[in-house]
Scaffold this motif. Sequence first.
Motif, mmCIF file in Angstrom:
data_model
loop_
_atom_site.group_PDB
_atom_site.id
_atom_site.type_symbol
_atom_site.label_atom_id
_atom_site.label_comp_id
_atom_site.label_asym_id
_atom_site.label_seq_id
_atom_site.Cartn_x
_atom_site.Cartn_y
_atom_site.Cartn_z
ATOM 1 N N TYR A 25 1.130 -7.496 1.357
ATOM 2 C CA TYR A 25 0.488 -8.772 1.076
ATOM 3 C C TYR A 25 1.340 -9.516 0.062
ATOM 4 N N LEU A 70 0.846 -1.190 0.000
ATOM 5 C CA LEU A 70 0.000 0.000 0.000
ATOM 6 C C LEU A 70 0.882 1.241 0.000
ATOM 7 N N TYR A 103 -9.133 -1.265 10.160
ATOM 8 C CA TYR A 103 -8.279 -2.287 9.525
ATOM 9 C C TYR A 103 -9.059 -3.537 9.133
ATOM 10 N N VAL A 113 -4.458 -6.266 9.728
ATOM 11 C CA VAL A 113 -3.718 -6.423 8.472
ATOM 12 C C VAL A 113 -3.035 -5.097 8.142
ATOM 13 N N GLU A 122 -13.246 -7.190 7.176
ATOM 14 C CA GLU A 122 -12.789 -5.826 6.897
ATOM 15 C C GLU A 122 -13.457 -4.824 7.838
ATOM 16 N N ARG A 159 5.941 0.523 12.243
ATOM 17 C CA ARG A 159 5.266 0.770 10.969
ATOM 18 C C ARG A 159 4.972 2.264 10.870
HETATM 19 C C1 G1P Z 1 -6.713 -1.075 3.748
HETATM 20 C C2 G1P Z 1 -7.274 -2.496 3.858
HETATM 21 C C3 G1P Z 1 -7.314 -2.929 5.326
HETATM 22 C C4 G1P Z 1 -5.932 -2.809 5.935
HETATM 23 C C5 G1P Z 1 -5.406 -1.358 5.769
HETATM 24 C C6 G1P Z 1 -3.964 -1.257 6.233
HETATM 25 O O1 G1P Z 1 -7.643 -0.164 4.302
HETATM 26 O O2 G1P Z 1 -8.568 -2.516 3.280
HETATM 27 O O3 G1P Z 1 -7.752 -4.262 5.407
HETATM 28 O O4 G1P Z 1 -5.966 -3.156 7.299
HETATM 29 O O5 G1P Z 1 -5.445 -0.956 4.398
HETATM 30 O O6 G1P Z 1 -3.509 0.063 6.176
HETATM 31 P P1 G1P Z 1 -7.553 1.439 4.023
HETATM 32 O O7 G1P Z 1 -6.540 1.983 4.993
HETATM 33 O O8 G1P Z 1 -7.151 1.595 2.595
HETATM 34 O O9 G1P Z 1 -8.940 1.941 4.298
#
Ligand code: G1P
Length: 304
Positions: A217, A138, A178, A213, A200, A263
Amino acid sequence: MTTQEHETGRRAVKAVIPAAGLATRFLPATKAVPKELLPVVDRPVLQYIVEEAAAAGITDVLLVTGRGKTSMVDHFDRRPDVEARLEEKGDKERLAAVRRTSELADIYTCRQGEPLGLGHAVGVAASHVGDNAFAVLLGDEFVEQDRPLLPAMLDLQARTGGIVLAFIEVAPEETSRYGIASVKESEFGEDIVEVTGLVEKPSPAEAPSNLAVVGRYVLPAKIFEAINNTKPGSGGEIQLTDAMAQLLTEGTPVHGIVYRGHRYDTGMPLGYLQTVVEIAAKRPDFGAEFRQWLGEFVAGGAKG
Ligand code: G1P
């Protein structure tokens, strides 16, 4: 189903970085500048992430971008004009730093035309990724350089052929930010758990654990079919978590490494500021001076 029935052996060499979001939390700063290019000291956030991938042996990085975000790709291109200028000046250090960005990995790009969710963003990478396992990083979080996560994740995925996640432990009230997993002990040792369920953004009452999470990944290519079969979930978006939960139900092994390092989460202004301060304080060149100033500032002049 046993792990032997899943394709094992090869370590993933491709990574996908979903980075098409509008970054509304940072407006107006992100009206014309992608949030992934906001600087952390003297490098954009995205460079830390690509460096993390490259250090783990990833050689091919696909940036999933959106309108107005092409400058992210430019950052990893050559700049012969800038390089010539630095060469003329004899500034070898900056020259090396500028060139380095284009040497980290082969950078590719594709578009996510509409912001339909993380699962959808990963789905647009299908034809680039092909049939092999791949990593997803991400675009707004990274981990300590000297406590990397990805190498162990890539190794484990090559052994199981399944899905490998990374977890941090969060406070109960944070579960709704998360993906949260239910887990049991695994055969791989203390900090590696076997995932038995994924949900989620559950409320604290619904959360099956406090294992969240994080944005790293390693996935088998069959995730793409699962994404195609995934209906909009949390927030009306096509969630990667839901596609992974589907594969889990079908028997794909899912493991998670519990990360004990730090992190950096730059996705929100406060986390971004903390990241900048922490990285600056650790810099070998001016970290000591910065820490001294920061201490004095906080002790004396930091009033509103
Ligand atoms: C995404 C994922 C989520 C994860 C998170 C980590 O969410 O959907 O499962 O725990 O990133 O940063 P977002 O932060 O894009 O809403």
